[in-house]
Design a protein around this motif. Sequence first.
Motif, PDB file in Angstrom:
ATOM      1  N   GLU A  20       0.815  -1.222   0.000  1.00 14.37           N
ATOM      2  CA  GLU A  20       0.000   0.000   0.000  1.00 14.37           C
ATOM      3  C   GLU A  20       0.847   1.271   0.000  1.00 14.37           C
ATOM      4  N   THR A  21       2.008   1.218   0.655  1.00 10.62           N
ATOM      5  CA  THR A  21       2.835   2.420   0.777  1.00 10.62           C
ATOM      6  C   THR A  21       4.277   2.142   0.386  1.00 10.62           C
ATOM      7  N   ASP A  22       4.928   3.177  -0.084  1.00  7.19           N
ATOM      8  CA  ASP A  22       6.347   3.091  -0.394  1.00  7.19           C
ATOM      9  C   ASP A  22       7.154   2.826   0.874  1.00  7.19           C
ATOM     10  N   PHE A  23       6.645   3.313   1.995  1.00  4.84           N
ATOM     11  CA  PHE A  23       7.286   3.121   3.295  1.00  4.84           C
ATOM     12  C   PHE A  23       7.510   1.628   3.565  1.00  4.84           C
TER      13      PHE A  23
ATOM     14  N   PHE B 144       9.427  -7.179   3.845  1.00  4.37           N
ATOM     15  CA  PHE B 144       8.829  -7.129   2.515  1.00  4.37           C
ATOM     16  C   PHE B 144       9.855  -7.538   1.456  1.00  4.37           C
ATOM     17  N   ILE B 145      11.068  -7.042   1.596  1.00  8.89           N
ATOM     18  CA  ILE B 145      12.123  -7.386   0.642  1.00  8.89           C
ATOM     19  C   ILE B 145      12.426  -8.882   0.687  1.00  8.89           C
ATOM     20  N   SER B 146      12.427  -9.452   1.894  1.00 10.69           N
ATOM     21  CA  SER B 146      12.624 -10.893   2.047  1.00 10.69           C
ATOM     22  C   SER B 146      11.496 -11.653   1.350  1.00 10.69           C
TER      23      SER B 146
ATOM     24  N   LYS C 281       1.728  -9.511   9.828  1.00 12.31           N
ATOM     25  CA  LYS C 281       2.876  -8.944  10.547  1.00 12.31           C
ATOM     26  C   LYS C 281       3.159  -7.502  10.138  1.00 12.31           C
ATOM     27  N   ILE C 282       3.048  -7.227   8.843  1.00 15.70           N
ATOM     28  CA  ILE C 282       3.395  -5.893   8.334  1.00 15.70           C
ATOM     29  C   ILE C 282       2.240  -4.915   8.499  1.00 15.70           C
ATOM     30  N   GLY C 283       1.011  -5.405   8.352  1.00 14.29           N
ATOM     31  CA  GLY C 283      -0.144  -4.550   8.552  1.00 14.29           C
ATOM     32  C   GLY C 283      -0.639  -3.833   7.318  1.00 14.29           C
TER      33      GLY C 283
ATOM     34  N   GLU D   6       0.935   9.221   6.042  1.00 15.76           N
ATOM     35  CA  GLU D   6       1.520   7.886   5.863  1.00 15.76           C
ATOM     36  C   GLU D   6       2.520   7.589   6.980  1.00 15.76           C
ATOM     37  N   VAL D   7       3.372   8.564   7.285  1.00 13.55           N
ATOM     38  CA  VAL D   7       4.362   8.375   8.339  1.00 13.55           C
ATOM     39  C   VAL D   7       3.672   8.156   9.679  1.00 13.55           C
ATOM     40  N   MET D   8       2.679   8.966   9.982  1.00 15.77           N
ATOM     41  CA  MET D   8       1.976   8.845  11.259  1.00 15.77           C
ATOM     42  C   MET D   8       1.271   7.497  11.361  1.00 15.77           C
ATOM     43  N   SER D   9       0.715   7.006  10.261  1.00 15.20           N
ATOM     44  CA  SER D   9       0.022   5.721  10.303  1.00 15.20           C
ATOM     45  C   SER D   9       0.997   4.600  10.616  1.00 15.20           C
ATOM     46  N   GLN D  10       2.256   4.755  10.140  1.00 19.22           N
ATOM     47  CA  GLN D  10       3.267   3.732  10.418  1.00 19.22           C
ATOM     48  C   GLN D  10       3.755   3.817  11.863  1.00 19.22           C
TER      49      GLN D  10
END
Length: 293
Positions: free
Chosen positions: A78-81, A88-90, A131-133, A286-290
Amino acid sequence: MAVTAQMVKELRAQTGAGMMDCKKALTENDGDMDKAIDWLREKGISKAAKKADRVAAEGLATIAVEGNKAVIAEINSETDFVSKNESFISLINDISHHLLKTNPESVDAALESKMENGQTVTEFINDKIAKIGEKISLRRFQIIEKTDADAFGAYLHMGGRIGVLTLLEGTTDEEVAKDVAMHTAAVNPRFVSRDAVPAEEVEREREVLKQQALNEGKPEKIVEKMVEGRINKFFEEISLVDQPFVKDTDQKVGKYVESKGATVKGFIRYEVGEGMEKREDNFAEEVMSQVKK
């Protein structure tokens, strides 16, 4: 205990999971609703289902090469973050190597295929979602093969925002193939050569160029020559081998490859999120949601 349609409907309403997943959860737990809910949560299905309607247009392209086989895939978040998250990369690395090993015919077949840990790809992704959400999805992939006399060119731009996989025949020089991949990432051709452009598309372009020239007041006797000159420009825009090579604009890509004793067999270019609707969240939100997760 027999699982009824009403039980499946009730579980679906509580968890947001799919009908088949709800039926399986109830069957595995002898119709016990609470245990079925826990079962779905443990599998990550319940949480994943609640995110199923979200837009996942970020993510990464990934390329894996093993011997004479290579795969390029796009896996979205959903996000670039989140796409920079190690987990995610794994995930994208594990899935790309699994695709190479199992060679599925489609995304649906890939999602149903079993990984070495016994999970289907869908289950594996759902675990990561839990796990990532965020919603994560395997959008597309292509697997290609070569001979020992050919070369793959793999290039990821901006960490995987754009991925290009090329196949050159007549050379084993991967650097040459990578040069062509880098060019393709930058210039974005649509076809390998002008011969690959559909005839109807060429004729439509000719007609447009002809009308443009006539509308400019050019005499009909020179319009055809003008159209031929402009159609060559058209091919330079969409045909890989006709484009000026980005690393040496004095020569075309085709001539560069030919000078290496090779020809371009094909290419695949993925740009993450192309053609998809993207979220309109601003960066601060986006940052705050993370941070809150």
